[in-house]
Design an enzyme around this catalytic site. Structure first.
Site, short mmCIF file in Angstrom:
data_model
loop_
_atom_site.label_atom_id
_atom_site.label_comp_id
_atom_site.label_asym_id
_atom_site.label_seq_id
_atom_site.Cartn_x
_atom_site.Cartn_y
_atom_site.Cartn_z
N GLN A 26 -5.37 26.85 2.46
CA GLN A 26 -5.01 28.27 2.46
C GLN A 26 -3.98 28.56 1.39
O GLN A 26 -3.22 27.69 0.99
CB GLN A 26 -4.52 28.71 3.84
CG GLN A 26 -3.18 28.18 4.25
CD GLN A 26 -2.83 28.57 5.68
OE1 GLN A 26 -3.67 28.54 6.57
NE2 GLN A 26 -1.59 28.93 5.90
N GLY A 27 -4.03 29.80 0.96
CA GLY A 27 -3.09 30.27 -0.04
C GLY A 27 -2.70 31.70 0.25
O GLY A 27 -3.28 32.36 1.12
N TYR A 28 -1.72 32.18 -0.50
CA TYR A 28 -1.17 33.51 -0.26
C TYR A 28 -1.27 34.36 -1.52
O TYR A 28 -0.79 33.97 -2.59
CB TYR A 28 0.28 33.41 0.21
CG TYR A 28 0.35 32.86 1.61
CD1 TYR A 28 0.33 33.71 2.69
CD2 TYR A 28 0.34 31.49 1.83
CE1 TYR A 28 0.33 33.21 3.99
CE2 TYR A 28 0.33 30.98 3.11
CZ TYR A 28 0.33 31.85 4.19
OH TYR A 28 0.31 31.34 5.45
N LEU A 29 -1.91 35.52 -1.37
CA LEU A 29 -1.92 36.52 -2.43
C LEU A 29 -0.61 37.29 -2.41
O LEU A 29 -0.16 37.79 -3.43
CB LEU A 29 -3.11 37.47 -2.26
CG LEU A 29 -4.48 36.80 -2.38
CD1 LEU A 29 -5.58 37.74 -1.90
CD2 LEU A 29 -4.73 36.37 -3.82
N GLU A 79 -0.69 32.04 -4.88
CA GLU A 79 0.53 31.33 -5.23
C GLU A 79 0.30 29.84 -4.97
O GLU A 79 -0.47 29.47 -4.10
CB GLU A 79 1.69 31.84 -4.36
CG GLU A 79 1.94 33.34 -4.50
CD GLU A 79 2.93 33.86 -3.47
OE1 GLU A 79 3.93 33.17 -3.20
OE2 GLU A 79 2.70 34.95 -2.94
#
Length: 156
Positions: A26-29, A79
């Site tokens: 998972q990643g964060y915009l 990120e």
């Protein structure tokens, strides 16, 4: 509109998975506290999740399944580093606990989460659930991309 009511605990050394886990990337915009926008691949499925600011153990959460190919493309915009972990489900006292065993930049971290229907819902805490870290922002996945566990675990 959906409320997420969640409590988090560190996982004691004695815990062993009882079932097969699922791989999560998972990643964060967006990882600002007012709103997080998360992209996740869980197994072979993709998700886009928007969460509001934490108010104690409660916050707004909206999650939508998206094509896995879209999730893969969106992860490239996120990120860095991405959050990598294996998730195991454990049932205790009628509730499902999600036990996350982190890898990559957060290797060594193990956190269990339980979602509750109300803030004051009683639940059975298993022996393998250690110190509660629900209010400690260091343990938020969105914080672990900025300050990975490997950089601060010696401070514990």
């Amino acid at each position: 509109m959906a409320d997420e009511i969640e409590r988090k605990f560190l996982v004691n050394e004695g815990w062993q998975p009882q079932h097969e886990g699922v791989r999560i990337a998972q990643g964060y915009l967006s990882s600002v506290p007012e709103r997080t926008v998360r992209v996740r691949i869980k197994g072979d499925r993709g998700y886009l999740t928007v969460k509001g600011r934490n108010e104690g153990i409660r916050r707004l959460e909206f999650e939508y399944e998206i094509p896995c190919e879209d999730a893969e493309a969106l992860l490239k915009l996120c990120e860095q580093p991405l959050i990598e972990k294996m998730r195991y489900l454990e049932t205790v006292g009628g509730f499902t606990w999600e036990v996350d065993v982190f890898a990559g930049a957060n290797a060594g971290l193990r956190v269990a989460e339980i979602e509750l229907p109300a803030v004051d819902t009683p639940f059975e805490k298993p022996d393998w659930a250690g110190q509660e870290v629900s209010g400690d922002a260091r343990y938020y996945n969105s914080s672990l991309i900025r300050q990975p566990y490997r950089l601060w675990k010696n401070e514990l």
